[in-house]
Design an enzyme around this catalytic site. Sequence first.
Site, short mmCIF file in Angstrom:
data_model
loop_
_atom_site.label_atom_id
_atom_site.label_comp_id
_atom_site.label_asym_id
_atom_site.label_seq_id
_atom_site.Cartn_x
_atom_site.Cartn_y
_atom_site.Cartn_z
N MET A 1 20.81 -12.08 9.83
CA MET A 1 20.97 -13.54 9.86
C MET A 1 19.74 -14.20 9.26
O MET A 1 18.60 -13.76 9.47
CB MET A 1 21.17 -14.01 11.29
CG MET A 1 22.50 -13.61 11.82
SD MET A 1 22.78 -14.44 13.38
CE MET A 1 24.41 -13.79 13.74
N SER A 2 19.99 -15.25 8.49
CA SER A 2 18.90 -16.00 7.86
C SER A 2 19.41 -17.40 7.55
O SER A 2 20.59 -17.57 7.18
CB SER A 2 18.49 -15.30 6.57
OG SER A 2 17.76 -16.18 5.74
N MET B 1 11.58 -22.69 11.35
CA MET B 1 11.73 -23.73 10.34
C MET B 1 13.09 -24.41 10.49
O MET B 1 13.57 -25.08 9.58
CB MET B 1 11.56 -23.14 8.94
CG MET B 1 10.16 -22.57 8.74
SD MET B 1 9.63 -22.54 7.03
CE MET B 1 10.86 -21.45 6.33
N HIS C 1 17.39 -16.85 15.76
CA HIS C 1 16.41 -17.73 16.40
C HIS C 1 16.69 -17.84 17.90
O HIS C 1 15.77 -17.80 18.72
CB HIS C 1 16.50 -19.15 15.82
CG HIS C 1 16.15 -19.28 14.36
ND1 HIS C 1 17.07 -19.66 13.42
CD2 HIS C 1 14.98 -19.11 13.71
CE1 HIS C 1 16.48 -19.73 12.23
NE2 HIS C 1 15.21 -19.38 12.38
N GLU D 1 21.78 -17.50 15.38
CA GLU D 1 21.74 -16.61 16.55
C GLU D 1 20.42 -15.79 16.60
O GLU D 1 19.96 -15.47 17.68
CB GLU D 1 22.96 -15.69 16.45
CG GLU D 1 23.57 -15.14 17.70
CD GLU D 1 23.45 -15.97 18.98
OE1 GLU D 1 22.89 -15.42 19.95
OE2 GLU D 1 23.91 -17.12 19.02
N GLN E 1 3.73 -22.99 2.81
CA GLN E 1 4.08 -21.58 2.66
C GLN E 1 5.12 -21.36 1.55
O GLN E 1 5.57 -20.24 1.33
CB GLN E 1 4.54 -20.98 3.98
CG GLN E 1 5.90 -21.43 4.47
CD GLN E 1 6.21 -20.86 5.84
OE1 GLN E 1 5.58 -21.21 6.83
NE2 GLN E 1 7.20 -19.97 5.92
P1 AMP Z 1 12.32 -19.02 10.17
O1 AMP Z 1 13.02 -20.22 10.74
O2 AMP Z 1 13.08 -18.35 9.08
O3 AMP Z 1 10.88 -19.30 9.82
O4 AMP Z 1 12.27 -17.95 11.34
C1 AMP Z 1 11.71 -18.26 12.58
C2 AMP Z 1 11.59 -17.00 13.39
O5 AMP Z 1 12.88 -16.42 13.58
C3 AMP Z 1 10.73 -15.92 12.72
O6 AMP Z 1 9.95 -15.27 13.71
C4 AMP Z 1 11.77 -14.99 12.14
O7 AMP Z 1 11.30 -13.66 12.00
C5 AMP Z 1 12.85 -15.07 13.20
N1 AMP Z 1 14.15 -14.66 12.66
C6 AMP Z 1 14.75 -15.14 11.55
N2 AMP Z 1 15.92 -14.49 11.33
C7 AMP Z 1 16.03 -13.57 12.32
C8 AMP Z 1 16.99 -12.57 12.65
N3 AMP Z 1 18.09 -12.38 11.92
N4 AMP Z 1 16.78 -11.80 13.74
C9 AMP Z 1 15.66 -11.97 14.50
N5 AMP Z 1 14.72 -12.89 14.24
C10 AMP Z 1 14.90 -13.68 13.17
#
Ligand code: AMP
Length: 283
Positions: free
Chosen positions: A184-185, A30, A37, A35, A61
Amino acid sequence: MEVIETVAQMQQRAEALRMAGHVLSLVPTMGFLHEGHLELMRVARKHSDRVIISIFVNPIQFGPTEDYDAYPRDTEGDLEKARRVGVDVVFLPREQEMYPTGFQTEVRVKEVTQHLCGLSRPGHFEGVTTVVAKLFHMTKPHLAVFGQKDYQQLTVISRMVKDLSMDIRVLGVPTVRDPDGLAMSSRNKYLTTDERVSALSLKKSLNLAEEMFKKGEGSAPGIKRAITDLIESHPHTEIDYISICDPVTLEEVKRLGDENLVALAVRVGKTRLIDNCLLRVKQ
Ligand code: AMP
């Protein structure tokens, strides 16, 4: 690096790459890349010779009271990061391209969605599986890479791929953390300085669960109580759920077995954070 915005062009490009004999991987995101991603992209690169990423903040979602509008976005920054990590194609569809007028189909995985985040975010996983199924048809990957940080999402998608006989290998990548342990988020951006300190209680409580398990604690309620106390001793926190469950079915357990998942969702200030770890008996 190519940037593609329409479904028709994406499908054409994916087909041409397949016909030329390339192995394609997809990393759905998204955006607001960090890091974690980028690590998914590096893993994708190791297992394929053309890496496609998608950047799409998927409205279906998000619940009506969730942060869809506020979700952080930085397309220019994302493209620069993707370029640096060696991504071949960025798929950047607009909402109308993904959900044209008249759209009415949903992909639903029935059981593993009924636990953890599925309970506090009704409709969330249907939104995820629907968009991911669409992204698979648009980008035609041999391999798709997801993070274990969203453990339930990885489980739900693996189930969908199996149940619908999709010819795609799903790979999970361990959670990437900041040096202090915070997973990380993209949502970490919302945290104030004080809240960020409290956010460390998630990883600390997973560490505590691990220690207790290693020392022989077998009672799930016992571990949950210790985690609750630890998290609640930090200001600005509100526990959404703490689950100790079977790592395949995600059903809660009372006694820990050889393999267990500890999964948490905690609101820190207004930000909802998740984290998890596996507790395994060493073979
Ligand atoms: P998102 O952009 O939050 O939808 O995440 C996209 C992808 O990156 C998903 O498969 C997440 O599980 C993965 N992801 C997000 N944060 C992390 C993290 N800290 N470590 C590993 N993968 C991550």
